[in-house]
Design a protein around this motif. Sequence first.
Motif, mmCIF file in Angstrom:
data_model
loop_
_atom_site.group_PDB
_atom_site.id
_atom_site.type_symbol
_atom_site.label_atom_id
_atom_site.label_comp_id
_atom_site.label_asym_id
_atom_site.label_seq_id
_atom_site.Cartn_x
_atom_site.Cartn_y
_atom_site.Cartn_z
ATOM 1 N N ALA A 42 26.214 26.191 8.965
ATOM 2 C CA ALA A 42 26.530 26.017 10.460
ATOM 3 C C ALA A 42 25.471 26.649 11.274
ATOM 4 O O ALA A 42 25.337 25.909 12.352
ATOM 5 N N ALA A 43 24.557 27.476 10.851
ATOM 6 C CA ALA A 43 23.342 27.684 11.687
ATOM 7 C C ALA A 43 22.433 26.640 11.424
ATOM 8 O O ALA A 43 21.878 26.472 12.695
ATOM 9 N N LEU A 44 22.334 25.851 10.584
ATOM 10 C CA LEU A 44 21.584 24.735 10.696
ATOM 11 C C LEU A 44 21.991 23.606 11.710
ATOM 12 O O LEU A 44 21.175 23.147 12.438
ATOM 13 N N VAL A 45 23.357 23.519 11.765
ATOM 14 C CA VAL A 45 24.141 22.606 12.614
ATOM 15 C C VAL A 45 23.718 22.990 13.967
ATOM 16 O O VAL A 45 23.202 22.029 14.892
ATOM 17 N N VAL A 46 23.786 24.165 14.445
ATOM 18 C CA VAL A 46 23.579 24.656 15.599
ATOM 19 C C VAL A 46 22.110 24.425 16.145
ATOM 20 O O VAL A 46 21.651 23.965 17.185
ATOM 21 N N ARG A 47 21.097 24.831 15.070
ATOM 22 C CA ARG A 47 19.840 24.417 15.370
ATOM 23 C C ARG A 47 19.380 22.993 15.475
ATOM 24 O O ARG A 47 18.727 22.575 16.364
ATOM 25 N N ALA A 48 19.966 22.213 14.813
ATOM 26 C CA ALA A 48 20.042 20.909 14.722
ATOM 27 C C ALA A 48 19.993 20.340 16.117
ATOM 28 O O ALA A 48 19.604 19.413 16.841
ATOM 29 N N TRP A 49 21.341 20.726 16.719
ATOM 30 C CA TRP A 49 21.644 20.263 18.207
ATOM 31 C C TRP A 49 20.808 20.716 19.117
ATOM 32 O O TRP A 49 20.369 20.193 20.072
ATOM 33 N N ASP A 50 20.291 22.132 18.958
ATOM 34 C CA ASP A 50 19.308 22.501 19.846
ATOM 35 C C ASP A 50 17.835 21.563 19.770
ATOM 36 O O ASP A 50 17.470 21.300 20.800
ATOM 37 N N ARG A 51 17.557 21.164 18.553
ATOM 38 C CA ARG A 51 16.251 20.521 18.522
ATOM 39 C C ARG A 51 16.971 18.911 19.013
ATOM 40 O O ARG A 51 15.800 18.417 19.702
ATOM 41 N N PHE A 52 17.612 18.483 18.936
ATOM 42 C CA PHE A 52 18.127 17.274 19.362
ATOM 43 C C PHE A 52 18.033 17.180 20.910
ATOM 44 O O PHE A 52 17.608 16.305 21.633
#
Length: 794
Positions: free
Chosen positions: A547-557
């Motif tokens: 879940a943390a990786l998904v949130v960080r991925a969206w931030d980077r996107f």
Amino acid sequence: MPAIPPRRLSLQQIVEGQRRAAFVGRESELSLFRRNFAIPPEDPRHRFVFHVRGNAGVGKTSLVGEWQQVAGEFGALAASVDEAADSVPELLASVAGQFAEQGHPLRALDRLLATYRRALHDMAGRLAADGDEPSPAALAVAQAGLIAAGAIPVVGALAGGIDPAVVARGAGGLRAVFGGRARQQEEAFLLAEPVRALTPVFVAELGRVADAVPWVALFLDTYERTAPLLDRWLADLLLRGRYGELPANLVLTLAGQRRLDPAHWGDRGRLVADVPLGPFTEAESRQLLHGRGVVEEPVVREVLRLSGGLPVLVSTLAANPGAAGEANATAVERFLAGESDPARRAAALACALPRRFDEDLVAVAVGVPEGGSYAVPGLYDWLHELPFVAERHSGHSRYHAVVRAPMLRLQRTGSPRRWKAAHDRLAEAFAARRDAAAEGIDPERLWAEQVWRRAALEVLYHQLCARPRTALPEALRAGIALCSQRPSRARYWARTLAEAGEDADNAVLREWGRDLLAAITDHGPRPTAALGLLLTRAELTDTDRAAALVVRAWDRFRAGELEAALSDHGRAIAVDPRSERAHQGRAVILRSLGRYEEALADLDRAEEIAPAWAWAVRERGETYRRMGRLEEALTVLDRAHALDPSDAVPLGSRGLVRHGLGRHEEALDDFDRAVALWPEYAWALVRRARVRTGLGDRVGALADLDRAEELAPGLAGTEGERGEVYRATGRYEEAVACYDRAIAMDPGYAWAHGSRALALEALGRIAEARADLDRALELDPEYGWARAQRERLG
């Protein structure tokens, strides 16, 4: 007619009067503030800002209270705000409320705040994505727009609740996210940039009431906590021309532990009177003690030794000095030495457990059974007679930190069982408040709601105090959710961990809180650093880590860091192969890169994991549409609509597919139904205009575009479609002007370059038309229609 008897003073008023009468010391600071009201604002010696600073317990709040009374003596209209107002809109609402109580309502501001709250409530569930994928450039523009709009840190109620990818989608503008729900252009601007919309009205209202009173005085206490949210706004407020002209009879007071940030205040030093506070001198301490009847020299010396000159401790120990020779008495025994009733002593200790309390929480803290009564009559009022209990304007009381800390330590070490039981009761009480606040709110949006968020953080605090080890994973999961929805509010979550670590004397919590606060403070609006810290620690489960990786991925996107975002989604899938959100997120990024087959493979997996998830089905339909597989897109979008008939977005997408298939009447029907479900669906209005143009309804098309512009001003897509209407009616010069404006808004808008080429061709400007088609193909090498037109023009 009988004389009306004077109104009886309340207990709190009597206590406040006694407190003021007992105030000693700080003569130079009082004199400094008092003299300022005798100096005209035009005089260079006058100061418009006072900044009181010093360590906890040094007496900042007491001095500010005295200053507020001094301001009243000079006829000032005054308001006081502390950290309970954790955003600019909340601060303005608090000031307006206090002014109204004094007979000077800020009606224009109140109306705008009411509009803001209503529009914000209406928007809460409408931030779902729709329309075309944003380009990395548009994402970067949207991210910059959020920052420029004050999303960090001062938009408060909206900070972090806006997805820049949603903002950028189809337009590259901040207002796109809100335009779809606001009824008027004013509301769209108010929601997109509340600070910029509200502040000029506040300044104008200040100017109006300032004409009716000698002075206006604003006091901001605990500024060390609110500075990250308010510092830039306040500094800008004082800058001429930013928000309007402030009245010259305004005096602003800030009280915090640290110096003002020179980055914001360095060039405003002439306006500010810096007032550092240290501990009481021995003479001041003795004056206070003698005024309280503490005159025996051995007792006086013992109080001086124990207090270190901190005013809050001198005051507390003056009330309960103990006997001479009690050198080994604990600080808590000293604080409560004057109280012989064991029930009151126990209650005073118990009420130190919540960080803030009201009368209901007092009952929970002391263990009053539901429907029962206090063992001590008038307990809540009695607590406010204690010198270390402060009640702020918010109605929530608190113990001074210097006194609360030893009380917590005594209870934690004296009876660990009672410590846990009391914190469990308080956690349950806050959980009930949290659950009540969740009624009618989309579960995905709970952290964006202030009442729910505050109660939820108190639940975490008390759970962490009771059972640090077992409660920590849930606290970290809350941080992931908060970073996903409200990253600018994550500092409150990190502070909760830090304070629970201090109060429970748990090194792990202390370290977590300290490190997270540093990561959040150092990296501004982006949660990447805090999420990276979470990912380095072993307390997370695989599900949490994904879940943390998904949130960080969206931030980077959102920041246009597409490869890093893909990497994070890939890592999330490796950690938790059944994370449908990781598959869905990666599909969206792959689609934006034109890697459609890979995107479909991820959507296959997302649907396999969550077959009834309408969002994944809808995204598959969108992917087929962008691939040109319109018949397949139609079938899938039919299914998405069946899964959630109340969702307007699949209807809008299906309308565009039917239009592409030449089924224009059916497309129009889909857009009509979508707009009926969501009357402010600006994206659908623009696409319906395209269909109406094709059907010869130019008037209807322009009406749709006018409405879309009203809802979401300044969008490139709206101008581009307006150009199409004008081109279809032979108004080529007007069409070119529209395309020009669209391209100025979004230089990467390949479709507008291609369409402008046809308008230029019709005007005989062939060379310019060829250049436009070349540019369209440069922007989108796969743009087959533009390539065919370029070959036709030779």
